[in-house]
Design a protein around this motif. Sequence first.
Motif, PDB file in Angstrom:
ATOM      1  N   ILE A   1       0.846  -1.186   0.000  1.00 48.97           N
ATOM      2  CA  ILE A   1       0.000   0.000   0.000  1.00 48.97           C
ATOM      3  C   ILE A   1       0.884   1.240   0.000  1.00 48.97           C
ATOM      4  N   ASN A   2       0.872   1.969  -1.114  1.00 49.10           N
ATOM      5  CA  ASN A   2       1.731   3.148  -1.275  1.00 49.10           C
ATOM      6  C   ASN A   2       3.158   2.817  -0.839  1.00 49.10           C
ATOM      7  N   ALA A   3       3.655   1.727  -1.383  1.00 46.85           N
ATOM      8  CA  ALA A   3       4.936   1.176  -0.927  1.00 46.85           C
ATOM      9  C   ALA A   3       6.121   1.997  -1.421  1.00 46.85           C
ATOM     10  N   VAL A   4       6.996   2.351  -0.506  1.00 44.89           N
ATOM     11  CA  VAL A   4       8.297   2.924  -0.846  1.00 44.89           C
ATOM     12  C   VAL A   4       9.259   1.760  -1.034  1.00 44.89           C
ATOM     13  N   LEU A   5       9.965   1.743  -2.156  1.00 52.03           N
ATOM     14  CA  LEU A   5      10.799   0.592  -2.487  1.00 52.03           C
ATOM     15  C   LEU A   5      12.294   0.904  -2.473  1.00 52.03           C
ATOM     16  N   LYS A   6      12.636   2.182  -2.284  1.00 50.57           N
ATOM     17  CA  LYS A   6      14.046   2.554  -2.271  1.00 50.57           C
ATOM     18  C   LYS A   6      14.219   3.806  -1.427  1.00 50.57           C
ATOM     19  N   LEU A   7      15.295   3.880  -0.665  1.00 52.32           N
ATOM     20  CA  LEU A   7      15.531   5.053   0.171  1.00 52.32           C
ATOM     21  C   LEU A   7      15.896   6.267  -0.675  1.00 52.32           C
ATOM     22  N   SER A   8      16.724   6.080  -1.684  1.00 52.14           N
ATOM     23  CA  SER A   8      17.040   7.098  -2.697  1.00 52.14           C
ATOM     24  C   SER A   8      17.318   8.479  -2.112  1.00 52.14           C
ATOM     25  N   PRO A   9      18.438   8.649  -1.405  1.00 58.58           N
ATOM     26  CA  PRO A   9      18.736   9.956  -0.805  1.00 58.58           C
ATOM     27  C   PRO A   9      18.836  11.085  -1.823  1.00 58.58           C
ATOM     28  N   GLY A  10      19.321  10.786  -3.033  1.00 61.12           N
ATOM     29  CA  GLY A  10      19.421  11.820  -4.063  1.00 61.12           C
ATOM     30  C   GLY A  10      18.062  12.395  -4.413  1.00 61.12           C
ATOM     31  N   ALA A  11      17.071  11.514  -4.576  1.00 61.60           N
ATOM     32  CA  ALA A  11      15.717  11.964  -4.913  1.00 61.60           C
ATOM     33  C   ALA A  11      15.123  12.788  -3.776  1.00 61.60           C
ATOM     34  N   VAL A  12      15.373  12.370  -2.538  1.00 60.07           N
ATOM     35  CA  VAL A  12      14.846  13.106  -1.392  1.00 60.07           C
ATOM     36  C   VAL A  12      15.482  14.491  -1.293  1.00 60.07           C
ATOM     37  N   LEU A  13      16.793  14.562  -1.497  1.00 60.68           N
ATOM     38  CA  LEU A  13      17.474  15.854  -1.423  1.00 60.68           C
ATOM     39  C   LEU A  13      17.014  16.792  -2.534  1.00 60.68           C
ATOM     40  N   ARG A  14      16.784  16.263  -3.730  1.00 65.00           N
ATOM     41  CA  ARG A  14      16.267  17.106  -4.812  1.00 65.00           C
ATOM     42  C   ARG A  14      14.873  17.625  -4.483  1.00 65.00           C
ATOM     43  N   SER A  15      14.042  16.743  -3.924  1.00 64.44           N
ATOM     44  CA  SER A  15      12.699  17.143  -3.546  1.00 64.44           C
ATOM     45  C   SER A  15      12.732  18.216  -2.454  1.00 64.44           C
ATOM     46  N   PHE A  16      13.602  18.031  -1.469  1.00 62.53           N
ATOM     47  CA  PHE A  16      13.721  19.022  -0.405  1.00 62.53           C
ATOM     48  C   PHE A  16      14.214  20.357  -0.955  1.00 62.53           C
ATOM     49  N   GLY A  17      15.176  20.308  -1.873  1.00 58.31           N
ATOM     50  CA  GLY A  17      15.701  21.540  -2.463  1.00 58.31           C
ATOM     51  C   GLY A  17      14.619  22.327  -3.193  1.00 58.31           C
TER      52      GLY A  17
END
Length: 284
Positions: free
Chosen positions: A130-146
Amino acid sequence: MSIAFVKGIYQIGQGNTLEWTRVRNPSPRGLIFLPPLIGGNLSQQIGMFRWLTRNRYDLISFNYSGHGNSSGKFSLRATLRDTLLMLQYAYSLSKKEQLPLFGIASCYSAIPLLYAASRLKEPLGGVVLINAVLKLSPGAVLRSFGAHYRKIIPARIGGIKKTLMAIAHYADFLFPGIKKGKECFGLLERKRVRLFNTLADFFTLDPLKKVCLQNTPALCLYASQDRILDIYDGGVRTNYKNNVRRICPLSRFSPLDGNHFLSRQATRDRATKYIDSFLNETFA
Protein backbone atom coordinates in the motif's frame (compact mmCIF):
# COMPACT_ATOMS: atom_id res chain seq x y z
CA MET A 1 -14.79 -19.10 21.74
CA SER A 2 -14.21 -15.40 20.87
CA ILE A 3 -11.35 -13.53 19.23
CA ALA A 4 -8.32 -13.32 21.55
CA PHE A 5 -5.38 -10.93 21.79
CA VAL A 6 -2.06 -12.57 22.61
CA LYS A 7 1.13 -10.66 23.44
CA GLY A 8 4.66 -11.94 23.71
CA ILE A 9 8.37 -11.15 23.72
CA TYR A 10 10.75 -12.56 21.11
CA GLN A 11 14.42 -12.93 22.03
CA ILE A 12 16.80 -11.60 19.37
CA GLY A 13 20.13 -12.17 21.06
CA GLN A 14 22.49 -10.19 23.33
CA GLY A 15 19.65 -9.60 25.76
CA ASN A 16 17.51 -7.72 23.22
CA THR A 17 13.85 -8.46 22.63
CA LEU A 18 11.00 -7.58 20.27
CA GLU A 19 7.45 -7.08 21.48
CA TRP A 20 4.77 -8.73 19.35
CA THR A 21 1.04 -9.27 19.38
CA ARG A 22 -1.36 -11.61 17.62
CA VAL A 23 -5.10 -11.44 17.13
CA ARG A 24 -6.41 -15.00 17.12
CA ASN A 25 -9.62 -16.43 15.68
CA PRO A 26 -11.24 -19.65 16.98
CA SER A 27 -10.80 -21.24 13.54
CA PRO A 28 -8.51 -19.07 11.38
CA ARG A 29 -8.21 -19.54 7.63
CA GLY A 30 -4.88 -17.74 7.37
CA LEU A 31 -2.25 -15.66 9.16
CA ILE A 32 -1.43 -12.11 8.06
CA PHE A 33 1.94 -10.56 8.94
CA LEU A 34 1.86 -6.76 9.41
CA PRO A 35 5.23 -5.02 9.80
CA PRO A 36 4.88 -1.67 11.60
CA LEU A 37 5.55 1.87 10.45
CA ILE A 38 8.50 3.92 11.71
CA GLY A 39 7.24 5.99 14.61
CA GLY A 40 4.17 3.79 14.99
CA ASN A 41 3.51 0.67 17.00
CA LEU A 42 2.01 -2.78 16.71
CA SER A 43 -1.44 -1.56 17.79
CA GLN A 44 -1.55 0.85 14.84
CA GLN A 45 -1.31 -1.88 12.22
CA ILE A 46 -3.57 -4.28 14.12
CA GLY A 47 -6.20 -1.56 14.39
CA MET A 48 -5.94 -0.61 10.73
CA PHE A 49 -6.50 -4.18 9.53
CA ARG A 50 -8.65 -5.53 12.32
CA TRP A 51 -11.53 -5.81 9.83
CA LEU A 52 -9.72 -8.86 8.42
CA THR A 53 -10.48 -10.78 11.60
CA ARG A 54 -14.15 -10.78 10.57
CA ASN A 55 -13.02 -12.83 7.57
CA ARG A 56 -11.31 -15.27 9.93
CA TYR A 57 -7.73 -14.16 9.40
CA ASP A 58 -5.31 -14.01 12.32
CA LEU A 59 -3.11 -10.90 12.49
CA ILE A 60 0.42 -10.62 13.84
CA SER A 61 2.54 -7.48 14.25
CA PHE A 62 5.44 -6.24 16.36
CA ASN A 63 7.40 -3.18 17.45
CA TYR A 64 10.72 -2.30 15.85
CA SER A 65 13.72 -1.94 18.13
CA GLY A 66 13.44 1.36 20.01
CA HIS A 67 9.63 1.35 19.80
CA GLY A 68 7.20 0.49 22.59
CA ASN A 69 8.37 -2.38 24.77
CA SER A 70 10.90 -3.66 22.25
CA SER A 71 14.41 -3.15 23.59
CA GLY A 72 17.46 -1.68 21.92
CA LYS A 73 17.68 1.36 19.68
CA PHE A 74 16.21 2.14 16.29
CA SER A 75 18.08 2.25 12.99
CA LEU A 76 17.05 1.45 9.44
CA ARG A 77 19.33 -1.57 9.41
CA ALA A 78 17.64 -2.79 12.61
CA THR A 79 14.24 -2.72 10.87
CA LEU A 80 15.57 -5.23 8.32
CA ARG A 81 16.84 -7.56 11.04
CA ASP A 82 13.72 -7.20 13.19
CA THR A 83 11.35 -7.89 10.30
CA LEU A 84 13.38 -10.88 9.13
CA LEU A 85 13.31 -12.44 12.59
CA MET A 86 9.61 -11.78 13.13
CA LEU A 87 8.63 -13.03 9.67
CA GLN A 88 10.63 -16.17 10.38
CA TYR A 89 8.69 -16.54 13.63
CA ALA A 90 5.34 -15.97 11.89
CA TYR A 91 6.30 -18.51 9.24
CA SER A 92 7.08 -21.10 11.92
CA LEU A 93 3.64 -20.49 13.44
CA SER A 94 1.94 -20.84 10.07
CA LYS A 95 3.73 -24.13 9.38
CA LYS A 96 2.93 -25.49 12.82
CA GLU A 97 -0.74 -24.52 12.56
CA GLN A 98 -1.00 -25.32 8.84
CA LEU A 99 -2.15 -21.82 7.92
CA PRO A 100 -1.33 -19.91 4.73
CA LEU A 101 0.80 -16.85 5.46
CA PHE A 102 0.29 -13.44 3.83
CA GLY A 103 1.95 -10.05 4.28
CA ILE A 104 0.60 -6.51 4.15
CA ALA A 105 2.94 -3.50 4.22
CA SER A 106 2.50 0.25 3.83
CA CYS A 107 5.01 2.97 2.94
CA TYR A 108 8.55 2.20 4.23
CA SER A 109 7.54 -1.10 5.86
CA ALA A 110 7.40 -2.63 2.35
CA ILE A 111 11.20 -2.53 2.21
CA PRO A 112 11.90 -4.73 5.25
CA LEU A 113 8.97 -7.03 4.38
CA LEU A 114 10.14 -7.72 0.83
CA TYR A 115 13.74 -8.00 1.99
CA ALA A 116 12.78 -10.56 4.65
CA ALA A 117 10.58 -12.51 2.23
CA SER A 118 13.51 -12.80 -0.17
CA ARG A 119 15.93 -13.91 2.55
CA LEU A 120 13.47 -16.60 3.66
CA LYS A 121 12.95 -17.92 0.10
CA GLU A 122 9.44 -16.53 -0.39
CA PRO A 123 7.39 -17.86 2.53
CA LEU A 124 4.36 -15.66 1.76
CA GLY A 125 1.36 -16.90 -0.19
CA GLY A 126 0.75 -13.32 -1.26
CA VAL A 127 1.69 -9.77 -0.37
CA VAL A 128 -0.28 -6.51 -0.38
CA LEU A 129 1.70 -3.29 -0.86
CA ILE A 130 0.00 0.00 0.00
CA ASN A 131 1.73 3.15 -1.28
CA ALA A 132 4.94 1.18 -0.93
CA VAL A 133 8.30 2.92 -0.85
CA LEU A 134 10.80 0.59 -2.49
CA LYS A 135 14.05 2.55 -2.27
CA LEU A 136 15.53 5.05 0.17
CA SER A 137 17.04 7.10 -2.70
CA PRO A 138 18.74 9.96 -0.81
CA GLY A 139 19.42 11.82 -4.06
CA ALA A 140 15.72 11.96 -4.91
CA VAL A 141 14.85 13.11 -1.39
CA LEU A 142 17.47 15.85 -1.42
CA ARG A 143 16.27 17.11 -4.81
CA SER A 144 12.70 17.14 -3.55
CA PHE A 145 13.72 19.02 -0.40
CA GLY A 146 15.70 21.54 -2.46
CA ALA A 147 12.70 22.29 -4.66
CA HIS A 148 10.48 22.67 -1.60
CA TYR A 149 13.07 24.89 0.08
CA ARG A 150 13.19 27.31 -2.86
CA LYS A 151 9.41 27.39 -3.22
CA ILE A 152 8.29 27.81 0.37
CA ILE A 153 10.90 29.70 2.40
CA PRO A 154 11.03 33.51 1.89
CA ALA A 155 14.27 34.85 0.42
CA ARG A 156 14.62 37.41 3.22
CA ILE A 157 15.19 34.65 5.75
CA GLY A 158 18.66 33.17 5.62
CA GLY A 159 21.19 30.93 7.28
CA ILE A 160 20.47 28.24 9.82
CA LYS A 161 17.03 29.67 10.66
CA LYS A 162 15.94 29.32 7.04
CA THR A 163 17.21 25.74 6.81
CA LEU A 164 15.52 24.69 10.05
CA MET A 165 12.25 26.27 8.93
CA ALA A 166 12.51 24.45 5.61
CA ILE A 167 13.17 21.08 7.26
CA ALA A 168 10.22 21.49 9.64
CA HIS A 169 7.89 22.63 6.86
CA TYR A 170 9.04 19.81 4.57
CA ALA A 171 8.42 17.20 7.30
CA ASP A 172 4.90 18.56 7.82
CA PHE A 173 4.36 18.60 4.06
CA LEU A 174 5.21 14.89 3.79
CA PHE A 175 3.83 13.66 7.13
CA PRO A 176 0.90 15.86 8.16
CA GLY A 177 -0.70 15.10 11.50
CA ILE A 178 2.27 13.12 12.84
CA LYS A 179 3.94 14.48 15.98
CA LYS A 180 7.44 15.64 15.10
CA GLY A 181 10.16 17.51 16.95
CA LYS A 182 13.66 17.37 18.40
CA GLU A 183 12.60 14.67 20.85
CA CYS A 184 10.38 12.35 18.77
CA PHE A 185 8.91 11.22 15.49
CA GLY A 186 5.46 9.86 16.20
CA LEU A 187 5.92 7.42 19.08
CA LEU A 188 9.66 7.00 18.45
CA GLU A 189 11.71 8.96 21.01
CA ARG A 190 14.98 10.57 19.91
CA LYS A 191 16.86 8.97 22.82
CA ARG A 192 15.95 5.53 21.42
CA VAL A 193 17.43 6.20 17.96
CA ARG A 194 20.96 5.47 16.76
CA LEU A 195 21.01 8.75 14.86
CA PHE A 196 24.39 8.44 13.16
CA ASN A 197 23.69 4.83 12.16
CA THR A 198 20.25 5.75 10.82
CA LEU A 199 21.69 8.59 8.70
CA ALA A 200 24.46 6.33 7.44
CA ASP A 201 21.90 3.63 6.60
CA PHE A 202 19.80 6.16 4.66
CA PHE A 203 22.74 7.06 2.43
CA THR A 204 24.23 3.58 2.00
CA LEU A 205 21.48 0.94 2.18
CA ASP A 206 19.61 -0.37 -0.85
CA PRO A 207 18.01 -3.53 0.60
CA LEU A 208 15.89 -4.41 -2.44
CA LYS A 209 18.61 -3.92 -5.07
CA LYS A 210 18.89 -7.66 -5.82
CA VAL A 211 15.47 -8.78 -4.57
CA CYS A 212 13.05 -10.47 -6.96
CA LEU A 213 10.13 -12.48 -5.59
CA GLN A 214 9.44 -14.63 -8.64
CA ASN A 215 6.70 -16.76 -7.09
CA THR A 216 4.86 -14.40 -4.77
CA PRO A 217 1.61 -12.81 -6.03
CA ALA A 218 1.36 -9.14 -5.12
CA LEU A 219 -1.39 -6.54 -5.02
CA CYS A 220 -0.06 -3.00 -5.26
CA LEU A 221 -2.41 -0.20 -4.18
CA TYR A 222 -1.14 3.30 -4.91
CA ALA A 223 -2.65 6.75 -4.42
CA SER A 224 -2.99 9.17 -7.29
CA GLN A 225 -1.93 12.18 -5.17
CA ASP A 226 0.87 10.74 -3.09
CA ARG A 227 3.56 13.30 -2.25
CA ILE A 228 5.93 10.63 -0.97
CA LEU A 229 5.72 8.41 -4.04
CA ASP A 230 6.15 11.50 -6.22
CA ILE A 231 9.64 11.93 -4.78
CA TYR A 232 10.78 8.62 -6.24
CA ASP A 233 9.05 8.40 -9.61
CA GLY A 234 8.62 12.06 -10.46
CA GLY A 235 4.85 11.69 -10.39
CA VAL A 236 4.95 9.18 -13.25
CA ARG A 237 3.20 6.07 -12.00
CA THR A 238 4.41 4.05 -15.00
CA ASN A 239 7.90 4.32 -13.53
CA TYR A 240 6.51 3.24 -10.18
CA LYS A 241 4.82 0.18 -11.67
CA ASN A 242 8.03 -0.83 -13.43
CA ASN A 243 9.94 -0.58 -10.14
CA VAL A 244 7.37 -2.76 -8.40
CA ARG A 245 7.40 -5.35 -11.21
CA ARG A 246 11.17 -5.62 -10.99
CA ILE A 247 10.81 -6.80 -7.40
CA CYS A 248 7.41 -8.51 -7.65
CA PRO A 249 6.87 -9.76 -11.23
CA LEU A 250 3.49 -11.26 -10.28
CA SER A 251 2.00 -7.87 -9.42
CA ARG A 252 -1.41 -6.46 -10.13
CA PHE A 253 -2.13 -2.76 -9.64
CA SER A 254 -5.14 -0.87 -8.35
CA PRO A 255 -5.01 2.95 -8.27
CA LEU A 256 -6.78 4.81 -5.48
CA ASP A 257 -8.03 8.38 -5.28
CA GLY A 258 -6.49 10.44 -2.52
CA ASN A 259 -3.19 10.84 -0.69
CA HIS A 260 -0.47 8.71 0.86
CA PHE A 261 -2.43 8.20 4.06
CA LEU A 262 -5.72 7.27 2.34
CA SER A 263 -7.46 9.96 4.37
CA ARG A 264 -10.86 9.63 2.69
CA GLN A 265 -13.22 6.99 3.99
CA ALA A 266 -14.37 6.13 0.46
CA THR A 267 -10.75 5.46 -0.52
CA ARG A 268 -10.20 3.21 2.49
CA ASP A 269 -13.41 1.32 1.71
CA ARG A 270 -12.24 0.71 -1.86
CA ALA A 271 -8.84 -0.45 -0.62
CA THR A 272 -10.59 -2.87 1.74
CA LYS A 273 -12.52 -4.41 -1.15
CA TYR A 274 -9.38 -4.80 -3.25
CA ILE A 275 -7.48 -6.46 -0.39
CA ASP A 276 -10.35 -8.78 0.50
CA SER A 277 -10.75 -9.87 -3.11
CA PHE A 278 -7.01 -10.46 -3.55
CA LEU A 279 -6.72 -12.55 -0.40
CA ASN A 280 -9.77 -14.62 -1.34
CA GLU A 281 -8.39 -15.32 -4.81
CA THR A 282 -4.89 -16.08 -3.56
CA PHE A 283 -6.20 -18.24 -0.73
CA ALA A 284 -8.34 -20.25 -3.16
